[in-house]
Design an enzyme around this catalytic site. Structure first.
Site, PDB file in Angstrom:
ATOM      1  N   GLU A 163      54.483   4.102 -12.409  1.00  0.00           N
ATOM      2  CA  GLU A 163      53.736   5.026 -11.547  1.00  0.00           C
ATOM      3  C   GLU A 163      53.566   4.349 -10.203  1.00  0.00           C
ATOM      4  OE1 GLU A 163      52.856   7.999 -12.389  1.00  0.00           O
ATOM      5  OE2 GLU A 163      53.288   7.897 -14.528  1.00  0.00           O
ATOM      6  N   CYS A 194      47.074   7.158  -4.349  1.00  0.00           N
ATOM      7  CA  CYS A 194      48.528   7.355  -4.460  1.00  0.00           C
ATOM      8  C   CYS A 194      48.889   8.813  -4.221  1.00  0.00           C
ATOM      9  CB  CYS A 194      49.040   6.887  -5.812  1.00  0.00           C
ATOM     10  SG  CYS A 194      48.216   7.637  -7.212  1.00  0.00           S
TER      11      CYS A 194
END
Ligand code: NDP
Length: 538
Positions: free
Chosen positions: A284, A318
């Site tokens: 990720e 993010c």
């Protein structure tokens, strides 16, 4: 956007060009013996009398030492993984109802200690305690979902054998992998790793967690609280240290899978370490997410969401909003909504400092680049006042500028006027990243169509980051944003291996095809059956 500023003196120091990070360390006997950490030059590691190297986690707003933790070397990592191997066998052998009960107990313990966890998150990251609270709440929600849905998603089920296999009972189940290594970032030190930890545990694995060196205390607390629910074995351990500790975990041959969250550059290093043992990886990584504003969008709502997406957590998200594309017809009206609101948001009151000092240089470079090519609408080159960064909005920045192409991870956003949503989508997708994005539109059909065509794993429509709060939805990216999924049923399966079993219930008369005694007649029968079933074009 209210209340007093908890960082007043620091902001003043930053404005005067004095970095609060340069303050004298709290303990005079500390030796700045090791420069390999990410806090900057004031980073402290010391070696104790036993020879154990340690490092400090610091409050990024004040420079105060929050905690001191061991730098666990490869031998210590190996020992933790070995211990986890024993725990994994025990945990996987537990009755599924018992495993579920333990995980729900853990959830209750996290809820009980919510304030304590949130305070520590605040201290180690600098984010406001309210934001830290929200993060812990989300993590609890995911843990609850993973515990309650693990069996439904992973448990044994019968699958149809098809006509040719009519005499076979076919079953599928998802078995634990063993020891899962989780390597986490600092920006959401509870929510982000819990997206892997909760799902890996619920799938029946043991977990060894290496938190970011900036937030080790949070990682240690999460594992310590787990032992209240599961005291028998070290089913969930936290190991502390710097990048080398994470590298040792990724390279350990006994680790069955690595769940990594962090930057794309580090993901590549982790992948290389995993390659040594063919250890699978879920990665990720970062993003450069865009928000598209359609001509019929609710502009006040879009501006409100855009600001939260760009500025909350000081932009260190993010899936934060780093680019905004607004269709020409509503550009001016949207910009008025955006700038009116942005003027009310204050660094140090509504969001905290930049957690990792080194990021300030990147943010400064991107702002300089954006301002050089575009028009600053709010803030600009003077907005970086370490450790804080004031909100920055720059419009009409060239699409090839670093501020548009690279992850900034700061409270800055670029805005561009586009002819229509097609141009917005084209520009949105013109990036190596592909994590998430947002669409604001009054036309549900068009918004859904845009969402489907948006490069990335998640899209929120008429809301901001709403997908992250829905445990049933998978989370993850494409391209430089990584691969694999956490959260939801896909997230549970990510930490399990499918086991397929086919059991012959009875022999099919005249169809013994996998035998050297097979006759031509039996083969002819099969060909007739297959021609009947599959031989017609539609
Ligand atoms: P980094 O990539 O710098 O670090 C991530 C983790 O990897 C840390 O625990 C770090 O340890 C560890 N690490 C560093 N070097 C190695 C190595 N060689 N081998 C194994 N592990 C290593 O990322 P940040 O912590 O700075 O996090 C910010 C990044 O994370 C941003 O790019 C952000 O977009 C991304 N992110 C992605 C999310 C997602 O779900 N897609 C969610 C949250 C963040 P140490 O800290 O000790 O160096």
């Amino acid at each position: 956007m209210s209340g007093t500023c908890p960082y007043g003196p620091l902001l003043a120091a930053g404005a005067a060009g004095i970095s609060p990070f340069r303050r004298a360390p709290t303990s005079p006997e500390r030796r700045f013996a090791f420069q390999g950490t990410r806090h900057g030059t004031e980073e402290t590691t010391l070696t104790t009398a036993t020879g154990q190297r340690t490092f400090d986690s610091l409050d990024p707003a004040t420079g105060a030492v929050v905690g001191t933790h061991p730098i666990q070397d490869a031998a210590a990592v190996r020992a933790a993984v070995a211990e986890a191997g024993t725990a994994a066998a025990w945990w996987a052998g537990l009755d599924r109802a018992e495993r579920r009960r333990r995980l729900l107990d853990y959830k209750a313990i996290l809820a009980r200690d919510l304030t304590r966890i949130a305070r520590l998150v605040h201290e180690e990251t600098g984010k406001p305690e309210a934001d830290a609270t929200l993060e812990v709440v989300l993590a609890i929600t995911h843990l609850d979902w993973a515990a309650r849905n693990a069996h439904k998603v992973l448990g044994m089920r019968r699958v149809s054998p098809g006509l040719v296999g009519a005499n076979i009972a076919a079953t599928l189940e998802y078995l634990p992998l063993g020891v899962v290594g989780v390597i986490g970032p600092w920006n959401y030190p509870v929510f982000t790793p819990m997206g892997s930890i909760a799902y890996a545990l619920a799938a029946g694995n043991a977990v060894v967690f290496k938190p970011s060196e900036l937030t080790p205390g949070v990682g240690v607390l999460l594992a310590t609280l787990f032992t209240e629910a599961v005291p028998e074995h070290q089913v969930f351990q936290t190991i502390t240290g710097l990048g080398e500790t994470g590298a040792a975990l990724a390279g350990d041959p006994e680790v069955a899978k690595i769940a990594f969250t962090g930057s794309t550059a580090t993901a590549k290093r982790v992948m290389a370490a995993c390659a040594t043992n063919l250890t699978p990886l879920v990665a990720e990584c970062g993003g450069k997410d865009a928000l598209i504003v359609d001509a019929d969008a609710d502009l006040p709502a879009a501006a409100d969401a855009a600001l939260w997406g760009a500025l909350s957590n000081a932009g260190q998200t993010c899936v934060g909003v780093e680019r905004i594309y607004v269709v020409d017809a509503v550009y001016d009206a949207f910009m008025k909504e955006l700038t009116d609101r942005a003027g009310q948001v204050k660094a140090g009151r509504d969001y905290g400092p930049i957690t990792m000092p080194a990021q300030l240089d990147i943010i400064r470079r991107h702002i300089d680049d954006a301002v050089a090519g575009g028009r600053a609408v709010l803030g600009g080159t003077g907005s970086v006042r370490a450790p804080f960064v004031d909100p920055v909005i720059v419009e009409d920045v060239p699409e090839d500028s670093s501020a548009v192409r690279e992850e900034t991870f700061g409270p800055t956003v670029t805005v561009k006027r586009v002819a229509d949503v097609e141009e917005a989508l084209e520009k949105t997708n013109a990036t190596a990243y592909g994590l998430a994005g947002t669409v604001f539109s009054g036309n549900t059909r068009r918004a859904l169509e845009l969402a489907r065509r948006m490069r990335g794993g998640m899209t929120a429509i008429n809301s901001i980051i709403s997908f992250a709060s829905i445990p049933a939805l998978p989370f993850g990216g494409v391209g430089d944003s990584g691969f694999g999924r956490i959260h939801g049923a896909d997230g549970l399966r990510e930490f399990a291996r499918p086991k397929a079993v086919s059991r012959q219930r009875f022999a099919l008369p005249g169809m013994n095809l996998t035998s050297f005694t097979r006759s031509q007649k039996e083969l002819d029968r099969l060909v007739r059956l297959v021609t009947f079933l599959h031989g017609r074009r539609r």
